[in-house]
Write a protein that holds these residues in place. Structure first.
Motif, PDB file in Angstrom:
ATOM      1  N   GLN A  22       1.140  -1.325   0.049  1.00  0.00           N
ATOM      2  CA  GLN A  22      -0.215   0.388   0.524  1.00  0.00           C
ATOM      3  C   GLN A  22       0.959   1.326   0.041  1.00  0.00           C
ATOM      4  O   GLN A  22       1.876   1.019   0.561  1.00  0.00           O
ATOM      5  N   CYS A  23       0.356   2.380  -0.763  1.00  0.00           N
ATOM      6  CA  CYS A  23       0.775   3.164  -0.825  1.00  0.00           C
ATOM      7  C   CYS A  23       0.210   4.717  -0.013  1.00  0.00           C
ATOM      8  O   CYS A  23      -0.961   4.724   0.461  1.00  0.00           O
ATOM      9  N   HIS A  24       1.406   5.072   0.854  1.00  0.00           N
ATOM     10  CA  HIS A  24       1.561   5.452   1.860  1.00  0.00           C
ATOM     11  C   HIS A  24       1.161   7.463   2.006  1.00  0.00           C
ATOM     12  O   HIS A  24       2.494   7.084   1.667  1.00  0.00           O
ATOM     13  N   VAL A  25       0.503   8.542   2.657  1.00  0.00           N
ATOM     14  CA  VAL A  25       1.037   9.173   2.523  1.00  0.00           C
ATOM     15  C   VAL A  25       1.246  10.232   4.041  1.00  0.00           C
ATOM     16  O   VAL A  25       0.911  10.096   4.800  1.00  0.00           O
ATOM     17  N   TRP A  26       2.214  10.819   3.469  1.00  0.00           N
ATOM     18  CA  TRP A  26       3.028  11.836   4.760  1.00  0.00           C
ATOM     19  C   TRP A  26       2.653  12.933   5.051  1.00  0.00           C
ATOM     20  O   TRP A  26       3.506  13.538   3.521  1.00  0.00           O
ATOM     21  N   ASN A  27       2.788  14.080   5.257  1.00  0.00           N
ATOM     22  CA  ASN A  27       2.248  15.651   5.813  1.00  0.00           C
ATOM     23  C   ASN A  27       3.885  15.999   6.156  1.00  0.00           C
ATOM     24  O   ASN A  27       3.990  14.844   7.593  1.00  0.00           O
ATOM     25  N   GLU A  28       4.832  16.635   5.979  1.00  0.00           N
ATOM     26  CA  GLU A  28       6.134  17.232   7.105  1.00  0.00           C
ATOM     27  C   GLU A  28       5.732  17.826   8.136  1.00  0.00           C
ATOM     28  O   GLU A  28       6.371  17.441   8.892  1.00  0.00           O
ATOM     29  N   ASP A  29       4.423  18.550   8.057  1.00  0.00           N
ATOM     30  CA  ASP A  29       3.795  19.134   9.202  1.00  0.00           C
ATOM     31  C   ASP A  29       3.059  18.267  10.239  1.00  0.00           C
ATOM     32  O   ASP A  29       2.348  19.342  10.867  1.00  0.00           O
ATOM     33  N   VAL A  30       3.455  16.688  10.262  1.00  0.00           N
ATOM     34  CA  VAL A  30       2.066  16.185  10.956  1.00  0.00           C
ATOM     35  C   VAL A  30       2.586  16.713  12.116  1.00  0.00           C
ATOM     36  O   VAL A  30       3.893  16.797  12.825  1.00  0.00           O
ATOM     37  N   LEU A  31       1.530  16.568  13.246  1.00  0.00           N
ATOM     38  CA  LEU A  31       1.884  16.985  14.621  1.00  0.00           C
ATOM     39  C   LEU A  31       2.149  15.620  15.313  1.00  0.00           C
ATOM     40  O   LEU A  31       1.571  14.414  15.363  1.00  0.00           O
ATOM     41  N   VAL A  32       3.758  15.262  16.186  1.00  0.00           N
ATOM     42  CA  VAL A  32       4.238  13.893  16.648  1.00  0.00           C
ATOM     43  C   VAL A  32       3.234  14.385  18.397  1.00  0.00           C
ATOM     44  O   VAL A  32       3.007  13.356  18.599  1.00  0.00           O
ATOM     45  N   CYS A  33       4.015  15.216  18.847  1.00  0.00           N
ATOM     46  CA  CYS A  33       3.357  15.923  19.968  1.00  0.00           C
ATOM     47  C   CYS A  33       2.770  16.562  20.396  1.00  0.00           C
ATOM     48  O   CYS A  33       2.814  18.156  19.924  1.00  0.00           O
ATOM     49  N   SER A  34       1.813  16.558  20.394  1.00  0.00           N
ATOM     50  CA  SER A  34       0.112  17.469  20.536  1.00  0.00           C
ATOM     51  C   SER A  34       1.022  18.085  22.272  1.00  0.00           C
ATOM     52  O   SER A  34      -0.024  18.849  22.412  1.00  0.00           O
ATOM     53  N   CYS A  35       1.932  17.467  23.323  1.00  0.00           N
ATOM     54  CA  CYS A  35       1.661  18.124  24.725  1.00  0.00           C
ATOM     55  C   CYS A  35       2.696  19.793  24.210  1.00  0.00           C
ATOM     56  O   CYS A  35       2.637  20.554  24.908  1.00  0.00           O
ATOM     57  N   ASN A  36       4.192  19.815  23.199  1.00  0.00           N
ATOM     58  CA  ASN A  36       4.179  19.827  23.025  1.00  0.00           C
ATOM     59  C   ASN A  36       4.364  20.755  21.770  1.00  0.00           C
ATOM     60  O   ASN A  36       5.580  21.660  21.031  1.00  0.00           O
ATOM     61  N   ALA A  67      17.375  17.957  23.336  1.00  0.00           N
ATOM     62  CA  ALA A  67      18.060  19.022  22.308  1.00  0.00           C
ATOM     63  C   ALA A  67      16.950  19.569  21.676  1.00  0.00           C
ATOM     64  O   ALA A  67      17.436  20.525  21.440  1.00  0.00           O
ATOM     65  N   MET A  68      15.577  18.888  21.900  1.00  0.00           N
ATOM     66  CA  MET A  68      14.623  20.764  21.851  1.00  0.00           C
ATOM     67  C   MET A  68      14.615  21.340  23.324  1.00  0.00           C
ATOM     68  O   MET A  68      13.780  22.009  22.689  1.00  0.00           O
ATOM     69  N   GLU A  69      15.443  20.618  23.515  1.00  0.00           N
ATOM     70  CA  GLU A  69      14.967  22.117  25.032  1.00  0.00           C
ATOM     71  C   GLU A  69      13.495  21.945  25.550  1.00  0.00           C
ATOM     72  O   GLU A  69      12.294  22.973  26.159  1.00  0.00           O
ATOM     73  N   LYS A  70      12.869  20.632  25.294  1.00  0.00           N
ATOM     74  CA  LYS A  70      11.573  20.017  25.671  1.00  0.00           C
ATOM     75  C   LYS A  70      11.609  18.919  26.767  1.00  0.00           C
ATOM     76  O   LYS A  70      12.513  18.718  26.802  1.00  0.00           O
ATOM     77  N   GLY A  72       9.072  15.106  27.648  1.00  0.00           N
ATOM     78  CA  GLY A  72       8.112  14.711  27.438  1.00  0.00           C
ATOM     79  C   GLY A  72       7.118  14.660  28.584  1.00  0.00           C
ATOM     80  O   GLY A  72       7.578  14.799  30.036  1.00  0.00           O
ATOM     81  N   ARG A  73       5.657  15.025  28.400  1.00  0.00           N
ATOM     82  CA  ARG A  73       4.664  15.679  28.991  1.00  0.00           C
ATOM     83  C   ARG A  73       3.720  14.525  29.714  1.00  0.00           C
ATOM     84  O   ARG A  73       4.196  13.420  30.435  1.00  0.00           O
ATOM     85  N   CYS A  74       2.971  13.229  28.588  1.00  0.00           N
ATOM     86  CA  CYS A  74       2.303  12.657  28.620  1.00  0.00           C
ATOM     87  C   CYS A  74       3.124  11.235  27.975  1.00  0.00           C
ATOM     88  O   CYS A  74       3.128   9.744  28.359  1.00  0.00           O
ATOM     89  N   CYS A  75       4.019  11.875  27.328  1.00  0.00           N
ATOM     90  CA  CYS A  75       5.483  10.631  26.886  1.00  0.00           C
ATOM     91  C   CYS A  75       4.531   9.235  25.348  1.00  0.00           C
ATOM     92  O   CYS A  75       4.502   8.293  25.486  1.00  0.00           O
ATOM     93  N   GLY A  76       3.071   9.702  25.663  1.00  0.00           N
ATOM     94  CA  GLY A  76       2.150   9.077  24.232  1.00  0.00           C
ATOM     95  C   GLY A  76       2.801   8.962  23.265  1.00  0.00           C
ATOM     96  O   GLY A  76       2.828   7.558  22.520  1.00  0.00           O
ATOM     97  N   CYS A  77       3.337  10.409  22.877  1.00  0.00           N
ATOM     98  CA  CYS A  77       4.368   9.946  21.316  1.00  0.00           C
ATOM     99  C   CYS A  77       5.350   9.322  21.560  1.00  0.00           C
ATOM    100  O   CYS A  77       6.077   8.967  19.976  1.00  0.00           O
ATOM    101  N   PHE A  78       6.307   8.826  22.733  1.00  0.00           N
ATOM    102  CA  PHE A  78       7.446   8.328  22.292  1.00  0.00           C
ATOM    103  C   PHE A  78       7.218   6.932  21.067  1.00  0.00           C
ATOM    104  O   PHE A  78       8.694   7.356  20.815  1.00  0.00           O
ATOM    105  N   PRO A  79       6.650   5.797  20.841  1.00  0.00           N
ATOM    106  CA  PRO A  79       6.470   4.962  20.307  1.00  0.00           C
ATOM    107  C   PRO A  79       6.421   6.427  19.003  1.00  0.00           C
ATOM    108  O   PRO A  79       7.328   5.090  18.125  1.00  0.00           O
TER     109      PRO A  79
END
Length: 132
Positions: A22-36, A67-70, A72-79
């Motif tokens: 399958q072909c997937h679509v990925w947008n560069e500006d996808v929000l990975v971490c909503s906490c930060n 490195a981003m000086e942030k 992890g808050r809920c750390c749900g984005c780590f995977p």
């Protein structure tokens, strides 16, 4: 034809995963971490900068966030961040023309580290613990 001043374009990337037809679509500006409010593009840039410093270092989500000086808050984005680290590292070494043995050794160490941490998370859960 007139253009609306609020109209904008975002870069869209089409990709397919290994062993996936399958072909997937990925947008560069996808929000990975909503906490930060961290996007995929920002994470990839930080990973590339870290790899430029030492291309064989072990990069984990905590190092990327530091490195981003942030933090992890809920750390749900780590995977998802781990997946981005693996993809970015593979792409980096492909551009760098690293040998297959170097890449295999590094990626196997990274995957082993990821599995050990996942197992540790599972072991910390108590059998009587209920999420609800």
């Amino acid at each position: 034809m007139t253009w609306d001043s609020n109209f904008f374009l975002t870069a869209t990337i089409f990709f397919s995963r290994k062993h996936d037809s399958q072909c997937h679509v990925w947008n560069e500006d996808v929000l990975v971490c909503s906490c930060n409010y961290i996007t995929d593009k920002e994470i990839r840039e930080v990973i590339t900068n870290l790899l430029d410093e030492d291309c064989w270092q072990l990069i984990v989500p905590a190092k990327v966030y530091h490195a981003m000086e942030k933090r992890g808050r809920c750390c749900g984005c780590f995977p998802n961040v781990v997946d981005i680290i693996i993809q970015t590292t593979e792409e980096y070494h492909a551009r760098r023309h690293s040998t297959d043995t170097e890449i295999f050794d590094f990626m196997s160490r990274l995957k082993q580290f990821h599995e050990e941490n996942r197992r540790a998370d599972i072991e910390r859960r108590q059998k009587g613990h209920r999420a609800a």
